[in-house]
Motif scaffolding. Structure first.
Motif, PDB file in Angstrom:
ATOM      1  N   GLU A 256       2.175 -13.953  -9.398  1.00 58.66           N
ATOM      2  CA  GLU A 256       1.122 -13.151  -9.829  1.00 58.66           C
ATOM      3  C   GLU A 256       1.697 -11.600  -9.875  1.00 58.66           C
ATOM      4  OE1 GLU A 256      -2.558 -14.127  -8.386  1.00 58.66           O
ATOM      5  OE2 GLU A 256      -2.539 -16.122  -8.884  1.00 58.66           O
ATOM      6  N   TRP A 257       2.384 -11.262  -8.972  1.00 63.00           N
ATOM      7  CA  TRP A 257       2.812  -9.870  -8.736  1.00 63.00           C
ATOM      8  C   TRP A 257       3.566  -9.369 -10.194  1.00 63.00           C
ATOM      9  CZ3 TRP A 257       1.467  -5.480  -6.443  1.00 63.00           C
ATOM     10  CH2 TRP A 257       2.430  -4.400  -6.629  1.00 63.00           C
ATOM     11  N   GLN A 258       3.124  -8.565 -10.803  1.00 62.70           N
ATOM     12  CA  GLN A 258       3.907  -8.040 -11.796  1.00 62.70           C
ATOM     13  C   GLN A 258       4.156  -6.450 -11.997  1.00 62.70           C
ATOM     14  OE1 GLN A 258       0.787  -9.413 -14.844  1.00 62.70           O
ATOM     15  NE2 GLN A 258       2.090 -11.200 -15.089  1.00 62.70           N
TER      16      GLN A 258
ATOM     17  N   GLU B 104       0.714  -1.135   0.128  1.00 61.98           N
ATOM     18  CA  GLU B 104       0.050  -0.019  -0.130  1.00 61.98           C
ATOM     19  C   GLU B 104       0.924   1.199   0.068  1.00 61.98           C
ATOM     20  OE1 GLU B 104      -0.153  -2.591   2.189  1.00 61.98           O
ATOM     21  OE2 GLU B 104      -1.825  -3.590   1.310  1.00 61.98           O
TER      22      GLU B 104
ATOM     23  N   TRP C  98       4.286  -2.555  -9.968  1.00 66.35           N
ATOM     24  CA  TRP C  98       3.286  -1.391  -9.462  1.00 66.35           C
ATOM     25  C   TRP C  98       2.309  -0.765 -10.687  1.00 66.35           C
ATOM     26  CZ3 TRP C  98       3.378  -1.411  -4.364  1.00 66.35           C
ATOM     27  CH2 TRP C  98       4.708  -1.556  -3.724  1.00 66.35           C
ATOM     28  N   TRP C  99       2.494  -1.134 -11.817  1.00 62.08           N
ATOM     29  CA  TRP C  99       2.171  -0.142 -12.905  1.00 62.08           C
ATOM     30  C   TRP C  99       0.816  -0.739 -13.723  1.00 62.08           C
ATOM     31  CZ3 TRP C  99       7.154  -1.924 -12.112  1.00 62.08           C
ATOM     32  CH2 TRP C  99       8.205  -0.783 -11.640  1.00 62.08           C
ATOM     33  N   GLY C 100       0.266  -1.937 -13.342  1.00 60.97           N
ATOM     34  CA  GLY C 100      -0.679  -2.428 -14.093  1.00 60.97           C
ATOM     35  C   GLY C 100      -0.339  -3.062 -15.331  1.00 60.97           C
ATOM     36  N   GLU C 101      -1.277  -3.242 -16.216  1.00 55.13           N
ATOM     37  CA  GLU C 101      -1.110  -3.992 -17.515  1.00 55.13           C
ATOM     38  C   GLU C 101      -0.330  -3.097 -18.648  1.00 55.13           C
ATOM     39  OE1 GLU C 101      -4.948  -5.428 -19.038  1.00 55.13           O
ATOM     40  OE2 GLU C 101      -5.176  -6.649 -17.127  1.00 55.13           O
ATOM     41  N   LYS C 102      -0.109  -1.784 -18.279  1.00 58.29           N
ATOM     42  CA  LYS C 102       0.447  -0.980 -19.405  1.00 58.29           C
ATOM     43  C   LYS C 102       1.576  -0.220 -18.525  1.00 58.29           C
ATOM     44  CE  LYS C 102      -3.311  -0.708 -22.484  1.00 58.29           C
ATOM     45  NZ  LYS C 102      -4.087   0.295 -23.226  1.00 58.29           N
ATOM     46  N   PRO C 103       2.751  -0.775 -18.089  1.00 56.32           N
ATOM     47  CA  PRO C 103       3.727   0.120 -17.456  1.00 56.32           C
ATOM     48  C   PRO C 103       4.481   1.418 -18.239  1.00 56.32           C
ATOM     49  CG  PRO C 103       4.067  -2.302 -17.445  1.00 56.32           C
ATOM     50  CD  PRO C 103       3.059  -2.147 -18.316  1.00 56.32           C
TER      51      PRO C 103
ATOM     52  N   LEU D  73       4.485  -6.944 -20.306  1.00 54.91           N
ATOM     53  CA  LEU D  73       3.030  -6.604 -20.413  1.00 54.91           C
ATOM     54  C   LEU D  73       3.165  -5.371 -21.223  1.00 54.91           C
ATOM     55  CD1 LEU D  73       3.163  -6.075 -16.497  1.00 54.91           C
ATOM     56  CD2 LEU D  73       1.848  -7.666 -17.554  1.00 54.91           C
ATOM     57  N   SER D  74       2.077  -5.393 -22.274  1.00 56.07           N
ATOM     58  CA  SER D  74       2.043  -4.432 -23.299  1.00 56.07           C
ATOM     59  C   SER D  74       3.469  -4.349 -24.129  1.00 56.07           C
ATOM     60  CB  SER D  74       1.872  -3.024 -22.742  1.00 56.07           C
ATOM     61  OG  SER D  74       1.648  -1.881 -23.679  1.00 56.07           O
TER      62      SER D  74
END
Length: 214
Positions: free
Chosen positions: A92-94, A26, A96-101, A120-121
């Motif tokens: 599964e942790w990929q 967090e 901080w930036w989500g699917e589009k770093p 990722l992207s």
């Protein structure tokens, strides 16, 4: 032209602190509120995550625009990628930036615990357990003639500085004092034995420190 290793837009407090302690999922910056350090970049027109047409122009905006210029790969420490310590318990942790770093290049994550690369992207993260010089060689090859950005955090930047591998640094100093945390330097003068330095104040209150190798 040589491929440079560049530190860009790395932000510290007036007492040299770039992140807090006790990082969690967090709180990526630990006990430090990142808004106190990074509000200067988020206020610019060229901030890549801006969702409106506003934002400031001028000196600060120049540096946010310059962030991706001629960058072909990035190197970062494991705890810029995520909060886990030790062996990877959660694959599964990929990040901080989500699917589009925001990197859009190969990224080399320095860790003592390897894991398979993930894409990722248009960003592929490679997890490497090598010394700084070897990681830099791999990143330069992947950068295909462009420069390599050294993204942080503090421990990783200091490791590459100690190895004599950093060519240029842009360090943005925020007009706040944090007291405790992960410290890049006691003073910018710590680097003057190895680097030239220009200091450029901004109307926002930030002070931009530009270092280049002697």
């Amino acid at each position: 032209m040589p491929q440079l290793l560049r530190v860009q837009n790395f932000t510290v407090s007036s007492d040299g602190i770039a992140a807090g302690e006790n990082q969690t999922l967090e709180r990526p910056f630990g006990h430090v509120d990142p808004e106190r350090l990074f509000s200067w970049a988020g206020a610019t027109a060229s901030w890549p995550m801006r969702t409106d047409d506003g934002g400031s122009r001028g000196l600060d905006d120049y540096f946010t625009r310059d962030f991706a210029r001629n960058i072909g790969a990035e190197i970062m420490g494991r705890n810029k990628f995520g909060p886990q310590r030790g062996p990877w318990e959660n694959h599964e942790w990929q990040g901080w930036w989500g699917e589009k770093p925001p990197f859009h290049t190969p990224v080399f994550v320095m860790t003592h615990h390897k894991r398979p690369a993930i894409t990722l992207s248009d960003t592929t993260f490679h997890f490497v357990d090598d010394d700084p010089a070897t990681v830099l060689d791999r990143a330069r090859e992947a950068a295909d003639g462009k420069d390599v950005r050294l993204g942080g955090g503090v421990t990783t930047i200091r490791e590459f500085l100690d190895a004599g591998l950093v060519d240029t640094l842009h360090v943005a100093v925020a007009p706040v004092k944090l007291g405790t945390g992960l410290r890049l330097w006691e003073s910018p003068d710590d680097l003057r034995d190895r680097y030239h330095l220009d200091v450029v104040p901004s109307p926002s209150g930030m002070t931009h420190h530009l270092f280049w190798r002697k």
